[in-house]
Write a protein that holds these residues in place. Structure first.
Motif, mmCIF file in Angstrom:
data_model
loop_
_atom_site.group_PDB
_atom_site.id
_atom_site.type_symbol
_atom_site.label_atom_id
_atom_site.label_comp_id
_atom_site.label_asym_id
_atom_site.label_seq_id
_atom_site.Cartn_x
_atom_site.Cartn_y
_atom_site.Cartn_z
ATOM 1 N N ALA A 271 0.986 -1.205 0.016
ATOM 2 C CA ALA A 271 -0.004 0.035 -0.083
ATOM 3 C C ALA A 271 0.852 1.354 -0.090
ATOM 4 O O ALA A 271 0.261 2.275 -0.212
ATOM 5 N N LEU A 272 2.301 1.193 0.214
ATOM 6 C CA LEU A 272 3.057 2.166 0.247
ATOM 7 C C LEU A 272 2.958 2.970 -1.227
ATOM 8 O O LEU A 272 2.803 4.015 -1.268
ATOM 9 N N LEU A 273 2.813 2.047 -2.397
ATOM 10 C CA LEU A 273 2.584 2.551 -3.446
ATOM 11 C C LEU A 273 1.281 3.108 -3.886
ATOM 12 O O LEU A 273 0.883 4.030 -4.799
ATOM 13 N N LEU A 274 0.459 2.855 -3.087
ATOM 14 C CA LEU A 274 -0.972 3.268 -3.305
ATOM 15 C C LEU A 274 -1.435 4.646 -2.647
ATOM 16 O O LEU A 274 -2.106 5.262 -3.054
ATOM 17 N N ILE A 275 -0.513 4.961 -1.550
ATOM 18 C CA ILE A 275 -0.604 6.392 -0.864
ATOM 19 C C ILE A 275 -0.691 7.292 -2.067
ATOM 20 O O ILE A 275 -1.560 8.236 -1.937
#
Length: 564
Positions: A271-275
């Motif tokens: 989810a770091l890429l989703l932020i």
């Protein structure tokens, strides 16, 4: 195809390499190792048994998969965990096929697949010997084939083949974990067809999969009914109806909101890429929902999640089938963010912060490794792996920091490549001491040598929480529990009703055994110290502290009736 090979290498390095690295954890991993071991030993592949007691909590396919791994790779941690890891890999492959077939976009397919494999909950379950990863793979197969069949414009050979494959996956999911095979995909497809107003599909889609699934399930279902006529009553009433409705402690009752933190937290670190992608706003999200695939995936996340939340019995692992469609939605948002133009500053900022945190954590971990108190964690044999983990973490973080001016594509690949290496090394850097009494295998294997008894002739008594480990380590189905049946209550009750030996023994019976003039070597293994068992008056007492393996009783050499 380079995108496919990147995802494949990530899976090999992150999932398969560390499988044998860490010790087995009780009770789950030992349970799902011992049941297949007993199948092989007894030659009974129809009725699941644990400690020679009936064990009807799950169907049989998950155990068969482990049996196959045992016969190919031997009885070891790698074989025990391999079915779960292969389940995660199959799920990623099915996600790839879904996106590739629906959108003809291999980059997006690769992104969705690797996003799924990078979710913390997916990784934790996919490298742990439980049945949820395999079940999720088969349920994902149902979702993929049913969606592709539903969007076919007419009934043709392709649609018929997809529906047959849907039935195959349904049978596999049912034979692994039961009626969830029908509930989760059924809810997802129900919501999607209503949303799309595809009313005719309600009359077309279910029948071929249902017939195929029943045909594949029937042979084992009939065989287990003949062997154990009470199996289906127990499996339907206790393991499904009561788990959904009852508040009994054994059914894991939790409040409605219990699973939400696991859904949100389980998406990290992917989810770091989703932020940064949230900056694309509602407009981009609205455009994505114009695509039928994303409407289907939204239904496949929300409705099953609400179903699991409405159930009285809840475990974090239950919501794993929500993650494949969630990965597709997340990949779509990430792709929309990168296509939105600009310099992708949010992505670069996030990767830089992540790199800095990794450097700090690696340096701190490296320092802590050499502190005196770490000896209590018993790093010992895996100390080199722990040092390697600190080095890899430092290199991973430094590479992300030093690539601040590089193209976002390079940093994107570094993000996943470094993660895979860190997970691979980290799996070998978990010591027994850090897990405490949850990892008793090494201590138990030292027991016979240190105390001088024959594991084949000794009599073993333990608690329900460690009975699976004792049976697995010593290859004994006749292990008994003291004062509590635990999860073997059903099997023990029916065994005693038939006049057969049960699994439970009380303290009075054990006292009589210890004070008899010709009792065998007796080994009592528990977690607590003195409260677990007190030897009868007049016997000598010896306690060994071996990773929380507590009370050990051995007859004195050359004497009768004594306990050393």
């Amino acid at each position: 195809m380079r995108y496919f090979w990147f995802v494949f290498l990530f899976f090999i390095v992150a999932y398969l390499v560390p499988l044998a690295g860490r010790p087995l954890v009780t009770p789950d991993e030992f349970r799902y190792a011992e049941i297949p071991r007993e199948m092989i030993a007894d030659g009974d592949y129809v009725t699941p048994r644990l400690l020679n007691m009936r064990y009807f909590e799950k169907p049989v396919l998950g155990y068969w998969l482990t049996v196959g791994c045992f016969k190919m790779f031997g009885d070891n941690a790698f074989s025990i965990r391999l079915p779960a890891a292969l389940g995660a890999g199959l799920t990623a492959l099915l996600i790839w096929l879904l996106v590739d077939q629906a959108l003809r976009d291999r980059k997006l397919a690769a992104l969705a697949a690797i996003f799924y494999l990078s979710c913390g909950l997916v990784y934790g379950i996919g490298t742990f010997a439980v049945l949820d990863s395999q079940t999720t793979a088969f349920i994902t197969g149902i979702l993929v084939t049913s969606y592709l069949a539903a969007v076919e414009p007419c009934f043709n050979r392709r649609k018929a083949l997809l529906l047959v494959l849907c039935g195959v996956f349904t049978a596999l999911a049912f034979l692994t974990k039961g009626f969830i095979a029908f509930a989760v995909p059924g809810l997802a497809m129900l919501g999607f067809l209503i949303w799309e107003r595809r009313w005719k599909e309600f009359l077309i889609l279910p029948w071929i999969p249902l017939v195929v699934a029943l045909a594949l399930i029937a042979p084992w279902a009939i065989a287990v009914h003949r062997a154990e006529p009470d199996y289906w009553r127990y499996f339907v009433v206790i393991e499904h109806w009561q788990r959904f409705t009852a508040d009994a402690p054994g059914q894991h009752p939790e409040p409605f909101w219990f699973l939400f933190p696991f859904l949100v937290g389980g998406v990290f670190p992917a989810a770091l890429l989703l932020i940064p992608s949230f900056s694309v706003g509602r407009t981009a999200a609205g455009k994505l929902l114009q695509q039928p695939l994303y409407r289907f995936c939204l239904s496949a996340v929300v409705l099953p999640f609400l179903f699991f939340s409405a159930s009285s019995g809840k475990l974090a692992t239950y919501i794993l089938p929500c993650f494949p469609p969630l990965a597709v939605l997340a990949a779509a948002l990430i792709a929309a963010y990168f296509k939105s133009g600009g310099h992708n500053r949010g992505f670069h900022r996030m990767v830089t912060i992540w790199g800095g945190l990794l450097v700090i954590a690696a340096v701190g971990f490296g320092i802590v490794l050499f502190l005196p108190f770490m000896k209590r964690v018993a790093y010992g044999w895996c100390f080199p792996a722990a040092v390697a983990m600190a080095v890899v973490g430092l290199a991973y973080g430094a590479s992300l920091l030093l690539s601040r001016r590089a193209d976002w594509r390079m940093r994107f690949h570094l993000f996943f490549a470094g993660m895979a290496l860190l997970l691979a090394v980290g799996g070998w850097a978990i010591p027994d001491g850090l897990l405490g009494d949850k990892a008793p295998e090494r201590a138990m294997r030292e027991l016979a040598d240190r105390l001088g008894f024959d594991p084949k002739s000794a009599k073993f008594f333990t608690t329900p929480s460690t009975m699976h480990a004792v049976a697995w380590v010593f290859g004994r189905e006749d292990v008994q529990t003291l004062n509590s049946r635990g999860e073997l209550d059903y099997g023990d009750t029916h065994a005693k009703a038939e006049g057969k030996p049960g699994v439970m023994i009380d303290r009075a019976e054990l006292d009589r055994m210890l004070t008899s003039p010709s009792h065998p070597a007796v080994v009592v293994i528990g977690r607590d110290r003195r409260s677990f068992y007190h030897p009868p008056v007049g016997t000598k007492y010896r306690e060994e502290l071996l990773n929380e393996i507590r009370a050990i009783y051995i007859p004195e050499k050359g004497k009768q009736g004594g306990v050393q």
